[in-house]
Design a protein around this motif. Sequence first.
Motif, mmCIF file in Angstrom:
data_model
loop_
_atom_site.group_PDB
_atom_site.id
_atom_site.type_symbol
_atom_site.label_atom_id
_atom_site.label_comp_id
_atom_site.label_asym_id
_atom_site.label_seq_id
_atom_site.Cartn_x
_atom_site.Cartn_y
_atom_site.Cartn_z
ATOM 1 N N ASP A 17 7.098 0.736 1.568
ATOM 2 C CA ASP A 17 6.246 0.220 2.648
ATOM 3 C C ASP A 17 4.917 0.969 2.694
ATOM 4 O O ASP A 17 3.853 0.360 2.783
ATOM 5 C CB ASP A 17 6.939 0.338 4.002
ATOM 6 N N THR A 18 4.978 2.283 2.618
ATOM 7 C CA THR A 18 3.766 3.101 2.683
ATOM 8 C C THR A 18 2.875 2.850 1.473
ATOM 9 O O THR A 18 1.642 2.780 1.601
ATOM 10 C CB THR A 18 4.130 4.596 2.781
ATOM 11 N N LEU A 60 7.044 -5.950 6.536
ATOM 12 C CA LEU A 60 5.783 -5.468 7.118
ATOM 13 C C LEU A 60 5.227 -6.482 8.114
ATOM 14 O O LEU A 60 4.715 -6.099 9.168
ATOM 15 C CB LEU A 60 4.758 -5.181 6.018
ATOM 16 N N ASP A 63 7.404 -6.498 11.311
ATOM 17 C CA ASP A 63 7.154 -5.291 12.107
ATOM 18 C C ASP A 63 5.718 -5.209 12.636
ATOM 19 O O ASP A 63 5.358 -4.232 13.299
ATOM 20 C CB ASP A 63 7.470 -4.038 11.284
ATOM 21 N N LEU A 65 2.979 -4.789 10.891
ATOM 22 C CA LEU A 65 2.167 -3.818 10.151
ATOM 23 C C LEU A 65 1.215 -4.493 9.168
ATOM 24 O O LEU A 65 0.256 -3.883 8.702
ATOM 25 C CB LEU A 65 3.077 -2.833 9.417
ATOM 26 N N ALA A 87 -1.844 -1.502 13.591
ATOM 27 C CA ALA A 87 -0.540 -0.826 13.677
ATOM 28 C C ALA A 87 -0.116 -0.333 12.298
ATOM 29 O O ALA A 87 0.436 0.766 12.158
ATOM 30 C CB ALA A 87 0.519 -1.763 14.253
ATOM 31 N N GLY A 88 -0.388 -1.126 11.263
ATOM 32 C CA GLY A 88 -0.068 -0.729 9.892
ATOM 33 C C GLY A 88 -0.845 0.501 9.470
ATOM 34 O O GLY A 88 -0.316 1.388 8.798
ATOM 35 N N VAL A 91 0.803 3.508 11.157
ATOM 36 C CA VAL A 91 2.063 3.865 10.489
ATOM 37 C C VAL A 91 1.774 4.519 9.141
ATOM 38 O O VAL A 91 2.397 5.513 8.782
ATOM 39 C CB VAL A 91 2.969 2.621 10.343
ATOM 40 N N TYR A 92 0.813 3.984 8.406
ATOM 41 C CA TYR A 92 0.439 4.558 7.111
ATOM 42 C C TYR A 92 0.017 6.021 7.297
ATOM 43 O O TYR A 92 0.498 6.907 6.584
ATOM 44 C CB TYR A 92 -0.695 3.752 6.476
ATOM 45 N N GLY A 94 0.719 8.096 9.699
ATOM 46 C CA GLY A 94 1.884 8.902 10.085
ATOM 47 C C GLY A 94 2.805 9.182 8.908
ATOM 48 O O GLY A 94 3.292 10.303 8.737
ATOM 49 N N ASN A 95 3.034 8.171 8.079
ATOM 50 C CA ASN A 95 3.900 8.345 6.912
ATOM 51 C C ASN A 95 3.287 9.298 5.890
ATOM 52 O O ASN A 95 3.998 10.102 5.283
ATOM 53 C CB ASN A 95 4.201 6.994 6.255
#
Length: 117
Positions: A17-18, A60, A63, A65, A87-88, A91-92, A94-95
Amino acid sequence: MTQDDAFAADLLRGHTDTIVLGVLRRGDAYGFEIYKAIRDATGGQYEIKEATLYATYRRLEKDGLAESYWGDESQGGRRKYYRITDAGRAVYRGNVAAWTATRRIIDELLDVKESQQ
């Protein structure tokens, strides 16, 4: 595939995902274009199976993202494009921060283990 290759693939698989979000940060892209970007970025050493990628795109989107839209038919056929959402992007970031912290800890632990041998 050697044991080392399998281990690296397992590590990468948890970050699909990342990885896809990272590609989409550079701009909107259609499915096969994302596949090629990942393959080319690793000099062909790593490829994500198309089935895995399409499951990732669906997840994705579900969710929130990433979102998809249909491209212009003038480009040789209608392609489904994906774009990262705000939002994506969050999350990116943060990951990537979590990966960086994890990598630092693993690197420190491996150095300790190597120095004891």
